[in-house]
Design an enzyme around this catalytic site. Sequence first.
Site, short mmCIF file in Angstrom:
data_model
loop_
_atom_site.label_atom_id
_atom_site.label_comp_id
_atom_site.label_asym_id
_atom_site.label_seq_id
_atom_site.Cartn_x
_atom_site.Cartn_y
_atom_site.Cartn_z
CD1 TRP A 104 -1.85 -2.41 2.10
CD2 TRP A 104 -2.93 -1.44 -0.17
NE1 TRP A 104 -2.86 -3.22 1.22
CE2 TRP A 104 -3.86 -2.56 0.24
CE3 TRP A 104 -3.21 -0.68 -0.70
CZ2 TRP A 104 -4.72 -2.35 -0.55
CZ3 TRP A 104 -4.06 -0.79 -2.03
CH2 TRP A 104 -4.93 -1.59 -1.78
CG ASP A 176 -3.13 4.06 4.04
OD1 ASP A 176 -3.65 3.88 5.37
OD2 ASP A 176 -2.52 3.59 3.24
CE LYS A 200 -8.10 -2.52 5.20
NZ LYS A 200 -8.30 -3.20 4.37
#
Length: 368
Positions: A104, A176, A200
Site C-alpha cells: 500500500w 495511512d 476495517k
Amino acid sequence: MTNERIHNFNAGPAALPPEVLRQAASELENFNGTGMSIMEHSHRGESYESVHYETIETVKRLLGISDAYDVLLLQGGASLQFAMLPYNLLSPSRKANYILTGSWSEKAKKEADHLGETYSGASGKEDHYKRIPDFETIDTTVDDAYIHLTSNNTIYGTAWQDFSRLSEWEAPVVADMSSDLFSRPLPVENFDLIYAGAQKNIGPSGVTLVIISKTLLEKTKTIAREVPAIMRYHTHAEKASLYNTPPTFAVYMMRNTLRWIEANGGLQAMEARNREKAGRLYDAIDESDGFYRGHAHPSSRSNMNVTFTLPSEELTEQFLEDAKEREFSGLNGHRSVGGCRASIYNAVSLESCEALRDFMVSFQKKHR
C-alpha cells in the site's frame, strides 16, 4: 450455507459489531420515527445532519483531537487519498518522502510519482517487508514536502509499534491508518494528516476519514489552487464535509460503530482486547515448532493482521479447506505473500480468535 454468524477474518470489508448490525436492521425502514430510512433522508436535512456532526464529534472525542485539526468525511477510500495528498501537498520545488513498508505504501508513492518528485527515506522491500525500518535508519529532511508512512500493513502483517518519535521530524507527517485507526490510542498531535478507509475498524466501505491540521490545511490553499475543487481538502473543510452528497448510510454505520467503541471502553479497551486476540494466534504460531511460520518479525507484528505459512502448498490448501468447513472465512493469504492471514479488527471477537487457535493446534497435531 448457514443461518448463524460465522468466524469472519476477512481483510476488508471486514467484520462489524453484531450490535451495530442489529441496530441498523431495526432502523433500516424507519430512522428515529421519521418514517424513512437514513438512506432516504436528504443530506441537507436535520435528521442526517445530526448523524453527520455526531460522527465528527465522536471521532474527536475518542482520539482526543484538539481544535488545531479538522475532521473530514470523504469518499474514494485510501486509494483516492494517494492522489489527493500530492495534489494538495506536493509543490514543484519539493520532494515527497515515502517510507516503504508494503504494497500500500508502494501504491501511494506510485500515485504521487505521476504528480511530482518523490523518494523513499527507508524501505523494507529487500527483506520482503518483514519488519518496520528502525527509526534511526529513516532518512528525512526539513525540505520534504511531507513524510508518508503506512501504520499497519495488512498484506504482510506488520505495524508501527511506536509513534512517539515522529515529532522529531521537521517536515509534515502523513499516515495511512486505514487498517488500525481506532484499534489503539494515538498521539494525533505527532501527525499533520491522517487518512483511513472505514472498512476495517470503524464501519463499512464507502466513507474515508481524514484528520488534517489547520496549519497544513492553510498551506494547501496555495499548492492546490489549480486543482479541481472536489480534490481540495480546503473545499471539504469549508463545507464541513457536505460539499457534495456524502455516503449517508456509511456515515450512519460509522457513527454507530464509534458509539460501540466508546460504550465498550474506548481505545484503551480496544487495544487490550486486540492484544489479547493477537496473542492467542501468535502463541499458536510460536509454539508450533515451525509448523506455522509467521511472516512478520516479532518486533513488528501487527495486532490487526496475523500472517503465517505452513510447510507446503498442499497443507495450506488443506488448512483453508478444513477451515471453511468449520465456518472460518477470509483466511487466505494475499497472493504476494501466500499462506494464510487472519484479520482480527476490533469487531472480531476473542471467541473467534480462540476458535481459530484451537483449530490451528488440532490441524498441526493431525498433519505433523
